[in-house]
Design a protein around this motif. Structure first.
Motif, mmCIF file in Angstrom:
data_model
loop_
_atom_site.group_PDB
_atom_site.id
_atom_site.type_symbol
_atom_site.label_atom_id
_atom_site.label_comp_id
_atom_site.label_asym_id
_atom_site.label_seq_id
_atom_site.Cartn_x
_atom_site.Cartn_y
_atom_site.Cartn_z
ATOM 1 N N UNK A 46 0.874 -1.167 0.000
ATOM 2 C CA UNK A 46 0.000 0.000 0.000
ATOM 3 C C UNK A 46 0.916 1.224 0.000
ATOM 4 N N UNK A 47 0.394 2.367 -0.401
ATOM 5 C CA UNK A 47 1.257 3.522 -0.661
ATOM 6 C C UNK A 47 1.020 4.649 0.329
ATOM 7 N N UNK A 48 2.118 5.367 0.603
ATOM 8 C CA UNK A 48 2.025 6.581 1.412
ATOM 9 C C UNK A 48 3.128 7.531 0.970
ATOM 10 N N UNK A 49 2.836 8.827 1.000
ATOM 11 C CA UNK A 49 3.812 9.817 0.556
ATOM 12 C C UNK A 49 3.711 11.078 1.394
ATOM 13 N N UNK A 50 4.830 11.786 1.462
ATOM 14 C CA UNK A 50 4.884 13.068 2.159
ATOM 15 C C UNK A 50 5.912 13.946 1.457
ATOM 16 N N UNK A 51 5.745 15.259 1.557
ATOM 17 C CA UNK A 51 6.675 16.178 0.915
ATOM 18 C C UNK A 51 6.589 16.091 -0.598
ATOM 19 N N UNK A 52 7.741 16.302 -1.251
ATOM 20 C CA UNK A 52 7.767 16.310 -2.709
ATOM 21 C C UNK A 52 8.946 15.528 -3.241
ATOM 22 N N UNK A 53 8.883 15.263 -4.534
ATOM 23 C CA UNK A 53 9.990 14.611 -5.212
ATOM 24 C C UNK A 53 11.217 15.511 -5.205
ATOM 25 N N UNK A 54 12.358 14.943 -5.550
ATOM 26 C CA UNK A 54 13.602 15.714 -5.577
ATOM 27 C C UNK A 54 13.528 16.876 -6.562
ATOM 28 N N UNK A 102 -3.648 10.188 -8.708
ATOM 29 C CA UNK A 102 -3.857 11.096 -7.589
ATOM 30 C C UNK A 102 -2.528 11.714 -7.173
ATOM 31 N N UNK A 103 -2.560 12.996 -6.834
ATOM 32 C CA UNK A 103 -1.392 13.629 -6.228
ATOM 33 C C UNK A 103 -1.302 13.154 -4.781
ATOM 34 N N UNK A 104 -0.117 12.688 -4.392
ATOM 35 C CA UNK A 104 0.054 12.141 -3.054
ATOM 36 C C UNK A 104 0.939 13.040 -2.202
ATOM 37 N N UNK A 105 0.589 13.124 -0.941
ATOM 38 C CA UNK A 105 1.324 13.930 0.012
ATOM 39 C C UNK A 105 0.388 14.358 1.125
#
Length: 340
Positions: A212-220, A242-245
């Motif tokens: 399952x997925x989780x994200x925070x902040x932004x890509x490099x 979907x935009x994740x963060x």
């Protein structure tokens, strides 16, 4: 427990991982350049997994990545059904576990709470059904429709979340032949644990995909992480992105459940998403995806919504705001909850 003919397929991916960490130089990023992301690819709880970390100090990122991998390994020693020495396997073997790991108490308690909220549509005690289906499909000439009704009825006597007792000192299973599986929620829980570890360490960008997925902040490169969910029968068809963060208009966690992910035999309708009330695979939807603030909730809800009646599913989702769901029907149409 992995069904005999199953191959665990994935229908969710986080877009943005661009380089593997092997062979890349260790050290701080060059001034004026975006930091090179550190990417790990491996397996976790039986699924293909990856992590992408963004940090200006590459040596620090690699060190923390190693600690996260160690933590995943430690949690697998608690939750895995593939390991006979895991805490969960020992519980299932003895029907009792004294001084259980705090993580097992926490996740099993959450699972039982979701079982009560979903009127048993989500039930961590369905492991006996896995055992039955596995044994059935190992037999020569097995009926592709699955076990017979009498066999299922016998096994269902050992299924029932209300017969599990959990506290910090002891977990006990209250009926002969019972067994626990946390496969419908553990990947989300492990994802949340790793996300918390990285948040506490101040990483400016993190994408975690442990089933399952989780994200925070932004890509490099400063862009948002993006999750893509595809049709399980036509992987070239992207259902939505979907935009994740954790910012406005983004989702922090996303989970997907599909019967096509783990099939027992040649009939695609016979798969791992069991209705605990009938003992048969639930086929109301081809796939269910849920976005929520935490991966544990998204994971459990995507499993429950695959089984529960539509009206009850809407009420269940409404009880976990601001969670949203995407429901792929057998005809290929896509519905949403709450209704768009």
């Amino acid at each position: 427990m992995k069904p005999v003919s199953a191959s665990r397929r994935r229908f969710l991916s986080v877009i943005g991982a661009s380089a593997a960490c092997a062979g890349l130089p260790v050290g701080p990023a060059v001034a004026g350049r975006a930091p090179e992301p550190v990417v790990w690819k491996g397996t976790a709880l039986g699924a293909v997994a990856s992590m992408t970390l963004v940090h200006e100090d590459r040596a620090h990122a690699l060190r923390v990545l190693g600690q996260c991998i160690d933590e995943i390994e430690r949690l697998e020693r608690i939750f895995s059904l593939y390991r006979p020495d895991s805490a969960l396997s020992r519980l299932n073997e003895a029907a009792e576990l004294l001084d259980p790991p705090v993580e097992l108490v926490e996740l099993l308690s959450a699972s039982l709470a979701l079982a009560r909220a979903s009127d048993g549509a989500f039930d961590p005690t369905i492991q006996p059904l896995y055992r039955l289906y596995e044994a059935h499909f190992r037999s020569p000439g097995a009926d592709p429709a699955g076990p017979g009704s009498d066999a299922i009825a016998r096994v269902l006597r050992s299924v029932g979340h209300r017969r599990v007792d959990v506290d910090s000192r002891r977990i006990a299973l209250g009926a002969r032949g019972m067994g626990i599986t946390l496969n419908g929620i553990a990947q989300g829980y492990v994802t949340d644990r790793i996300a918390a570890r990285l948040r506490d360490d101040g990483f400016p960008g993190v994408a975690i995909d442990l089933g399952e997925a989780r994200a925070a902040g932004r890509r490099a490169d400063g862009r948002a992480w993006t999750a893509a969910v595809v049709d399980p029968e036509r992987p070239s068809r992207v259902l939505f992105e979907l935009a994740m963060g954790e910012g406005s208009g983004q989702v922090a966690a996303l989970a997907t459940s599909a019967g096509a992910g783990t099939r027992f035999g040649p009939d695609p309708r016979v798969h791992h998403l069991f209705d605990p009330h009938t003992g048969r695979s639930a086929n109301r939807y081809a796939q269910v995806s849920v976005a929520a603030p935490r991966a544990t909730i998204a994971d459990g809800l995507s499993t429950a919504l695959s089984v529960v009646e539509p009206a009850a599913g809407a009420a269940l989702l409404a009880a976990h705001p601001p969670a949203r769901a995407w429901l792929l029907r057998a005809d290929g149409s896509l519905g949403t909850l709450p209704d768009a």
